[in-house]
Design a protein around this motif. Structure first.
Motif, PDB file in Angstrom:
ATOM      1  N   PRO A 273       0.803  -1.233   0.000  1.00 53.93           N
ATOM      2  CA  PRO A 273       0.000   0.000   0.000  1.00 53.93           C
ATOM      3  C   PRO A 273       0.829   1.273   0.000  1.00 53.93           C
ATOM      4  N   ARG A 274       1.958   1.266   0.707  1.00 52.84           N
ATOM      5  CA  ARG A 274       2.783   2.476   0.765  1.00 52.84           C
ATOM      6  C   ARG A 274       3.485   2.770  -0.555  1.00 52.84           C
ATOM      7  N   ASN A 275       3.509   1.782  -1.447  1.00 46.79           N
ATOM      8  CA  ASN A 275       4.177   1.953  -2.740  1.00 46.79           C
ATOM      9  C   ASN A 275       3.199   2.336  -3.838  1.00 46.79           C
ATOM     10  N   CYS A 276       1.958   2.582  -3.472  1.00 44.07           N
ATOM     11  CA  CYS A 276       0.911   2.895  -4.451  1.00 44.07           C
ATOM     12  C   CYS A 276       0.360   4.294  -4.195  1.00 44.07           C
ATOM     13  N   THR A 277      -0.187   4.895  -5.236  1.00 48.41           N
ATOM     14  CA  THR A 277      -0.935   6.134  -5.114  1.00 48.41           C
ATOM     15  C   THR A 277      -2.232   5.968  -5.876  1.00 48.41           C
ATOM     16  N   SER A 278      -3.255   6.708  -5.472  1.00 48.53           N
ATOM     17  CA  SER A 278      -4.555   6.625  -6.129  1.00 48.53           C
ATOM     18  C   SER A 278      -4.909   7.939  -6.828  1.00 48.53           C
ATOM     19  N   GLU A 279      -3.901   8.681  -7.229  1.00 46.85           N
ATOM     20  CA  GLU A 279      -4.110   9.965  -7.900  1.00 46.85           C
ATOM     21  C   GLU A 279      -5.045   9.805  -9.097  1.00 46.85           C
ATOM     22  N   ARG A 280      -6.041  10.673  -9.196  1.00 47.70           N
ATOM     23  CA  ARG A 280      -6.991  10.606 -10.293  1.00 47.70           C
ATOM     24  C   ARG A 280      -6.327  10.970 -11.618  1.00 47.70           C
ATOM     25  N   LEU A 281      -6.842  10.390 -12.685  1.00 44.73           N
ATOM     26  CA  LEU A 281      -6.286  10.597 -14.026  1.00 44.73           C
ATOM     27  C   LEU A 281      -6.194  12.076 -14.366  1.00 44.73           C
ATOM     28  N   GLN A 282      -7.301  12.796 -14.199  1.00 42.36           N
ATOM     29  CA  GLN A 282      -7.306  14.199 -14.616  1.00 42.36           C
ATOM     30  C   GLN A 282      -6.452  15.074 -13.710  1.00 42.36           C
TER      31      GLN A 282
END
Length: 510
Positions: A273-282
């Motif tokens: 989980p700490r190696n992931c981001t959920s930044e939105r496409l736009q």
């Protein structure tokens, strides 16, 4: 900082970072001429544990017993000597030698950043703030109020000159760390984990060759064919690779309740989980939109809108090109972001009508909806319980993917979903060129026949388009559609288009 540091405070700050470092221990012992070993044999509990870890004393050498005040005072005296504290002054060379002897440190060659190994988390972390706290606790516990910001700065500066130097691009380049092992990124084999692998990211999943019946059932109920299921495992494995050699990004598409979030959660668990981001496409196109991607392995966004697609940014990310990243309250940095892009959407954003976009795009349709009795509320947690087995399969799939030059398996269902999506963003002229014509050096087609074929095609498509609009649009997209420049020649009063032919079975009379 308050100089009333308790032993509990000291242990909490030092425990994740201090161990005896054999590479520097002898040098440290030469710097320190007296260590009182007889006293160390009488230390136990927290005090004995921290000393044992700092000085490499075996646990069974430390006797149990309660501490007397004089023992604690004696330990503080020993600690002052170990740290180079005398009469309120600190010897930077001795303190520096202590830190090099009992931590694992290195400094990056270009960025000149200090990194320290965290034994609890099993990764290297940026050391400036950590060492600042370690120094404050050590100095103020041992010698009273002897820490100062200027002392911290001078010690850190000395460490930067004496710590091992490592090339910046060596970090995370050789291994991907898991709970009990590491993936060798050269051989794609699981090997024992070691701090010498220079990993700053770690997953607490433990890849194992075990059955995954819950995940297998999820895959069978979500995807209708083995080829699509094969792709999914490839994509999970691709997240663990060192770079972005696949040069692609993925849209997961469903109308909702189709399993996208469940699959993303499995990927997040395997990657860490700490190696992931959920930044939105736009959001990627905003001023600080790239900052959340720094130091991450996977972008797993399960919420994106129908707004415009920032394709220039996505293209740069998928190719691993250097990018300028704006960081809040700091100077811009130039960096490569080797991050894999997965966007889960209910409605796809507008497509780019370019070959570059279509070549990098993968579409994974989730055709089934699980509502009411069809929904398994326990499924997400059950799937995560099999993350180790899924990770092992994903590593095997990554081996095959790399052997196949990163050509992902695309099922007919995926290809159809992709073409349907791309066609929504293509003009009629471009769709016609892609459907009916192909590049063929040395061949030629009469220009008037091309338009006649387009008229017939338009009737079949139940649409029409004026001649001037067709040729203007066709010439604009000729290169993208046919991978060749538009060129013509006049022969006997007729214009001919060069180096193209009708696709087999799709001529102007078909």
């Amino acid at each position: 900082m308050n100089n009333k540091v308790t032993l509990d405070d000291l242990v909490k700050e030092l425990d994740p970072y201090l161990r005896t470092n054999d590479a520097f221990a002898e040098n440290y012992k030469r710097e320190c001429t007296r260590i009182g070993p007889s006293m160390l044999l009488h230390l136990s509990g927290q005090l004995g544990e921290i000393v044992r870890r700092c000085l490499g004393i075996e646990k069974d050498m430390i006797l149990s017993g309660e501490f007397q005040e004089n023992q604690v005072l004696h330990f503080k005296g020993e600690l002052c000597h170990m740290l180079g504290i005398k009469e309120g002054n600190v010897n930077n060379e001795i303190l520096n030698a202590f830190l090099l002897a009992h931590t694992k440190l290195f400094v990056t060659k270009s960025a000149n950043e200090l990194w320290i190994f965290n034994y609890d988390d099993g990764v290297y972390e940026l050391a400036e703030n950590i060492l600042g706290r370690v120094l404050a606790h050590l100095l103020n516990y041992a010698g009273g109020n002897v820490w100062s910001k200027s002392k911290e700065t001078s010690v850190l500066g000395l460490l930067e000159r004496k710590a091992r130097v490592v090339d910046d691009d060596k970090l995370d380049a050789g291994f991907y760390a898991f709970r009990d092992s590491a993936l060798d990124l050269d051989t794609l084999k699981l090997v024992p984990f070691s701090p010498n692998q220079l990993t700053t990211k770690k997953s607490h999943t433990n890849p194992k060759d075990v059955d995954t019946p819950i995940f297998d059932q999820f895959m069978k109920s979500t995807f209708d064919d083995d080829i699509t299921r094969q792709f999914v495992i490839q994509w999970v494995g691709y997240q663990l690779d060192r770079g972005v050699a696949g040069e692609t990004f993925l849209f997961m598409v469903s109308t909702g309740a189709g399993g996208k979030s469940s699959l993303i959660n499995v990927i997040r668990q395997i990657v860490g989980p700490r190696n992931c981001t959920s930044e939105r496409l736009q959001s990627l196109g905003s001023q600080f939109g790239l900052q959340p991607l720094l130091g991450k392995t996977s972008l797993l966004a399960d919420e994106s809108s129908e707004d415009d697609f920032p394709f220039d940014i996505v293209k740069a990310l998928t190719t691993g090109s250097p990018m300028t990243v704006d960081v809040k309250n700091k100077a811009q940095i130039e960096v490569k972001l080797p991050i894999k892009l997965t966007f889960a959407v209910n409605t796809l954003p507008p497509a780019e009508a370019t070959i570059g976009f279509s070549r990098r795009l993968l579409v994974l349709p989730f055709k089934h909806v699980f509502l009411g009795n069809m929904a398994n509320k326990k499924s997400p947690q059950q799937l995560l319980s099999e993350a180790g087995g899924v990770a092992f399969k994903a590593i095997k799939a990554l081996q095959s993917l790399r052997a196949n030059s990163y050509r992902f398996t695309e099922s007919p269902a995926m290809q159809i979903a992709k073409e349907e999506y791309l066609n929504k963003g293509r003009s009629q002229a471009m769709r016609f060129l892609l459907d009916r014509m192909e590049k063929k050096p040395g061949s030629r087609i009469k220009k008037s026949d091309v338009y006649k074929a387009f008229e017939k095609w338009s009737q079949q498509e139940d649409t029409t388009e004026p001649l001037r609009s067709f040729w203007k649009d066709a010439q604009q997209h000729w290169q993208s559609a046919l991978s060749i420049s538009y060129s013509k020649v006049m022969v006997n009063g007729y214009d001919y288009i060069l180096d193209v032919a009708w696709k087999e079975g799709k001529g102007d009379n078909d």
